[in-house]
Design an enzyme around this catalytic site. Structure first.
Site, mmCIF file in Angstrom:
data_model
loop_
_atom_site.group_PDB
_atom_site.id
_atom_site.type_symbol
_atom_site.label_atom_id
_atom_site.label_comp_id
_atom_site.label_asym_id
_atom_site.label_seq_id
_atom_site.Cartn_x
_atom_site.Cartn_y
_atom_site.Cartn_z
ATOM 1 N N HIS A 35 3.136 -10.827 9.097
ATOM 2 C CA HIS A 35 1.724 -11.215 9.169
ATOM 3 C C HIS A 35 1.400 -12.279 8.118
ATOM 4 C CE1 HIS A 35 1.287 -8.079 12.086
ATOM 5 N NE2 HIS A 35 1.466 -7.114 11.201
ATOM 6 N N ASP A 83 5.262 -6.474 17.734
ATOM 7 C CA ASP A 83 4.507 -5.558 16.881
ATOM 8 C C ASP A 83 4.080 -4.294 17.606
ATOM 9 O OD1 ASP A 83 3.094 -4.442 14.803
ATOM 10 O OD2 ASP A 83 1.811 -6.147 14.428
ATOM 11 N N ARG A 118 0.831 -1.210 0.000
ATOM 12 C CA ARG A 118 0.000 0.000 0.000
ATOM 13 C C ARG A 118 0.864 1.258 0.000
ATOM 14 N NH1 ARG A 118 -1.640 -2.466 4.654
ATOM 15 N NH2 ARG A 118 -1.130 -0.591 5.844
#
Length: 457
Positions: free
Chosen positions: A272, A323, A213
């Site tokens: 992920h 994370d 993205r």
């Protein structure tokens, strides 16, 4: 014996192939120089309980430790990763380099106290408030390095290339202003970050295109050269919306597209990779890349479950990370990794490798090797020539009552958790004693003062 050498005596030590009893370990120059089992302790020799290698934490956003517990109120509509992200954007605008040093040091103390000994800092908070560049483009990276100097944790610094807000090079939003850089600016930032990291004895610097993205495919093609052989990390396929948006834009799913266009190999860590088809799962396993799993954060954000059983069965490599640092606990990351698979498969010992295998040892062995690979290290465990990064469990802890060493790792992960961690050594220096970091009080006091300023009553 070298002048800087020392010996430690352990009642038992996990050497990867199994447990050994009455083990004397000689340390020199931050490494393990000798290991001898079945020994008698010497008079005056420092004696400890049960030892195992320290766990790599392959994915951290240190600044988000300051948000822990502050994003748990329901919004007016459905809550998701995307609503959490807007809360993060609002919070991040306040943080100065001095604040980041305090926050990162507190996070690293908590990592060490639970058994993490090296962290991969996926660092994208680059600029001053409003997106104004600092004179030193890596000033915020320097704060992370300074925290590692103070706490003693091993650091793999992963400066992040973040240029866009969506697939196809969409313009960034105002909330992303502190993250945004182009390729030329990113190259300067990485070079400056390497200069800061040189102050640490065994730091590694890699690069991290934030996600498909946030970078274009043209930008992505330049990333491996900037890595200079170091690790390359990327967020991928964390959310269903991300997969759907990628399909609309490109006609391919994110993992499929990345594997097709980026030459993914063992240098890469795909963080992920939650939402994959069976074909993507098999292809990622065959690539040699590491899947970076963050079970606590993935549960907190409602991401979904990674297909760990199928991935490992295909020879895939995994590691775990903290994370968002909403909760920092090495054992809990491993426990939730297994428990998520149990809930999904409606079975037990899902990731154990065959009859009689320890689930805990299977998880630890996989995440030690995969985590080390992802952070630019060669994993050898407790072995001669390896870094002297290890953890001791308190064999007198009630959670280990009646246990032999052979069940200690299962007890650590599934029963006692971080309360079992008694000592932690980094490069031969003990940084956690009696379950507490040696600088905890000073670091916690500074963190409390920082949070009081960031979140006034």
């Amino acid at each position: 014996m070298q002048a800087d050498s020392q010996t430690l005596f352990f009642d038992a030590a996990w050497l990867g192939t199994g447990w050994a009893r009455d083990v004397r370990v000689t340390l020199a120059g931050g490494q393990i120089a000798a290991i001898v089992a079945d020994q008698a302790p010497r008079a005056g020799e420092t004696r400890h309980g049960w030892a195992m290698p320290g766990l790599p934490n392959l994915h951290s956003h240190a600044f988000q430790r300051a948000m822990a517990g502050l994003a748990e109120r329901a919004g007016p509509g459905a809550d998701s990763f995307w609503t959490w992200r807007e809360a993060m954007y609002r919070f991040v605008g306040q943080i100065t380099p001095e604040d980041l040093l305090a926050i990162a040091a507190q996070a690293q103390v908590e990592m060490l106290e639970t058994g993490f000994t090296r962290v991969g800092e996926f660092h994208y908070l680059h600029h001053d408030a409003g997106g104004r560049p600092f004179a030193d483009p890596a000033q915020m990276s320097a704060a992370v390095v300074a925290a590692a100097q103070e706490t003693g944790i091993g650091l793999t610094l992963l400066p992040v290339l973040y240029s866009h807000s969506g697939f196809g090079g969409q313009p960034p939003s105002a909330g992303q202003a502190r993250f945004i850089t182009d390729l030329d600016g990113f190259a300067r930032l990485v070079e400056a970050a390497r200069g800061h990291a040189a102050a640490l004895p065994d730091a590694v610097v890699g690069v991290a295109p934030h996600s498909l993205r946030a970078v274009t495919l043209d930008q992505l093609a330049h990333v491996p050269a900037l890595a200079q052989g170091g690790p390359i990390h990327i967020h991928i396929a964390e959310q269903v919306k991300e997969v759907d948006d990628c399909l609309v834009w490109s006609g391919q799913r994110p993992v499929e597209l990345l594997l097709d266009r980026a030459g993914v190999d063992a240098q890469w860590c795909l963080v992920h990779a939650t939402h994959m088809t069976p074909a993507e799962t098999l292809a990622l396993a065959r690539s040699g890349a590491v899947a970076g799993l963050c079970p606590i954060t993935e549960a907190n954000l409602g991401d979904g479950l990674f297909p760990a059983g199928a991935f490992l069965a295909a020879g895939g490599r995994i590691g775990v990370g903290s994370d968002s640092n909403v909760r920092i606990d090495a054992a809990e990351e491993l426990r939730l990794l297994e428990y998520g698979q149990r809930l999904d498969q409606r079975g037990r010992a899902v990731l154990a490798q065959g009859p009689g295998a320890s689930t805990g040892e299977t998880l630890l062995r996989a995440c030690l090797a995969g985590g080390a690979q992802a952070l630019g290290q060669t994993y050898t465990g407790l072995a001669v020539g390896s870094p002297a990064d290890f953890v001791t469990l308190d064999s007198a802890h009630p959670a280990l009552a009646g246990h032999r060493p052979e069940s200690a790792i299962d007890a650590w992960i599934f029963a006692g958790g971080s309360s079992l961690v008694d000592g932690v050594w980094r490069r031969g220096r003990q940084v956690v004693q009696g379950g507490r970091h040696i600088a905890r009080d000073a670091i916690a006091a500074r963190y409390r003062a920082t949070m009081a300023a960031l979140l006034p009553a």
